[in-house]
Design an enzyme around this catalytic site. Structure first.
Site, PDB file in Angstrom:
ATOM      1  N   LEU A 208       0.862  -1.189   0.000  1.00 46.73           N
ATOM      2  CA  LEU A 208       0.000   0.000   0.000  1.00 46.73           C
ATOM      3  C   LEU A 208       0.897   1.238   0.000  1.00 46.73           C
ATOM      4  CD1 LEU A 208      -3.134   0.161   0.416  1.00 46.73           C
ATOM      5  CD2 LEU A 208      -2.663   0.530   2.838  1.00 46.73           C
ATOM      6  N   HIS A 209       0.802   2.060  -1.036  1.00 50.34           N
ATOM      7  CA  HIS A 209       1.629   3.276  -1.001  1.00 50.34           C
ATOM      8  C   HIS A 209       1.059   4.450  -1.788  1.00 50.34           C
ATOM      9  CE1 HIS A 209       2.878   1.795  -4.940  1.00 50.34           C
ATOM     10  NE2 HIS A 209       3.289   3.013  -5.182  1.00 50.34           N
ATOM     11  N   ARG A 210      -0.072   4.245  -2.513  1.00 47.38           N
ATOM     12  CA  ARG A 210      -0.621   5.335  -3.337  1.00 47.38           C
ATOM     13  C   ARG A 210      -1.034   6.505  -2.462  1.00 47.38           C
ATOM     14  NH1 ARG A 210       0.909   4.934  -7.824  1.00 47.38           N
ATOM     15  NH2 ARG A 210       0.949   2.769  -8.412  1.00 47.38           N
ATOM     16  N   ASP A 286      -2.212  -1.663  -3.986  1.00 43.22           N
ATOM     17  CA  ASP A 286      -2.599  -0.528  -4.829  1.00 43.22           C
ATOM     18  C   ASP A 286      -1.477  -0.232  -5.826  1.00 43.22           C
ATOM     19  OD1 ASP A 286      -0.684   0.626  -3.191  1.00 43.22           O
ATOM     20  OD2 ASP A 286      -2.019   2.128  -2.321  1.00 43.22           O
TER      21      ASP A 286
END
Ligand code: UD1
Length: 376
Positions: A208-210, A286
């Site tokens: 998860l990094h967006r 993501d």
């Protein structure tokens, strides 16, 4: 033909590794590798060069982090010097990160032929920084290499000459297959081998990094609430990106991850993570690249975004785009854990040979003529 190949951020490294290998088999091509330094931590950059067998870059521009404007501008200023010194015939950029548009724009302003690998992808979501990078890079690209037919269609619809667009498959999948072939437990870090041994047969891997997810307290909390519940059925391994970690800390959300069923780690080396996710029952992500890699190995994947610029992963592949709807994420995750998933296939030309195709095309007389015409 001298070709500057550019990489800047983590998802670029998997794409340049097979291209360099392919270029090295063609003596008429002289690759010059430039690392912009957009990503710089050992576990976001250094280990990837070692693991993926990428040679040391000829230049490291060491731009580091900053706002989009600062980072893009710094890359441009430093990359211009390299272009003026090296006078390449072609600058080849990959993907959609800030380093992609910054170096592409610099090259074009110096009248250098620009090749874009992974061109034509469109999410239609202009709030996404990568979408702006994709649109702007493709607007000035001379040679397009696409990963899926939708990318080719997008470029033609935007008015690009069909003869400049080449559907070649996906270099990231070349890298995946190459690494899988050579994957052996002896090269995986001991901690990761131990971790895998401690997991039950069914486990989940998550990334998860967006910004749209992790810069919003509401969205990241919704995701974590769903994941906590899912993790009671199958443990979740979660290597945390630096951007995400910073936000978890500043939003005070660490307690949400405080359960023995969610195993957090720092960002993992490519092969260490591959060793884990290739045998997982579900990937929650993501990331653009991981949707595609999971599709290539037919692993169920839930993409926690409202859209995807890589529609083939959802049309024929194992990916489902779910947004941040907690109920939907939970329901589909349970189906994956129970082994119920849609029929899926590997997209066309995702066969491990995209880099070869690119290198052959770029070496073709036809393309060389095209470059000369463009230069006049
Ligand atoms: C960038 C790309 C994104 C890609 C992602 C993969 C853009 C616009 N975004 O996002 O498309 O999916 O990389 O990781 O180019 N940081 C570190 N160490 C590093 C690098 C970054 O701690 O080696 C921290 C810094 O605090 C930095 C933040 O992470 O400010 C974000 O890094 P940045 O390169 O700006 O964007 P990413 O979120 O990584």
């Amino acid at each position: 033909m001298k070709i500057i190949l550019v990489a800047g951020a983590r998802p670029n490294f998997m794409k340049i590794a097979p291209i360099i290998r392919a270029m090295n088999k063609h003596p008429q091509l002289e690759p010059v590798l430039v690392h912009t330094g957009q990503h710089y931590d050992k576990n976001m950059s250094g280990t990837f060069f070692q693991t993926l067998g990428i040679p040391d870059p000829h230049y490291n521009l060491q731009v580091g982090s900053g706002s989009h404007a600062v980072q893009t501008a710094e890359v441009m200023v430093r990359f211009e010097e390299v272009c003026l010194k090296e006078k390449p015939d072609v600058v080849m950029v990959v993907g959609d990160v800030n380093s992609t548009i910054a170096t592409g724009l610099t090259a074009k302003k110096l009248h250098i032929t620009l090749a874009h690998v992974e061109a034509g992808l469109r999410s239609g979501d202009r709030s996404m920084p990568e979408e702006i990078n994709r649109l702007a890079t493709d607007a000035i690209t001379d040679l397009f290499f696409t990963t899926e037919l939708q990318g080719t269609k997008n470029l033609i619809n935007e008015g690009h000459a069909p003869e400049s667009v080449h559907f070649v498959g996906h270099v990231m999948i070349d890298n995946l297959f190459y690494q899988l072939q050579n994957l052996s437990e002896s090269t995986i870090s001991t901690d990761v081998v131990q971790l895998k041994k401690s997991l039950p047969e069914k486990y989940i891997c998550m990334t998860l990094h967006r910004p749209s997810n992790v810069d919003s307290r509401e969205n990241i909390s919704k995701i974590f609430d769903a994941v906590r519940e899912i993790s009671t059925r199958a443990p979740v391994v979660f290597p945390i990106h630096p951007r995400t970690l910073k936000n978890i800390e500043s939003f005070g959300l660490k307690p949400l991850l405080n359960t023995e069923n969610i195993i957090t780690t720092s960002p993992l080396d490519y092969n260490d993570f591959l060793y884990l996710w290739k045998d997982s029952c579900l990937v929650l992500t993501d990331s653009g690249g991981l949707q595609e890699e999971a599709t290539a190995l037919r692993i169920p994947c839930l993409t926690m975004r409202e859209n995807t610029e890589r529609p083939v992963t959802a049309e024929v592949g194992s990916n489902i785009v779910v947004g941040t709807d907690g109920e939907k994420i939970k329901r589909l995750a349970m189906e994956a854990i129970e082994g119920k998933w849609k029929e899926c296939a590997v997209p066309e030309l995702w066969d491990g040979r995209a880099s070869e195709r690119i290198v052959c095309l770029i070496g073709e007389e036809k393309l060389i003529c095209y470059n000369v015409v463009k230069k006049q």
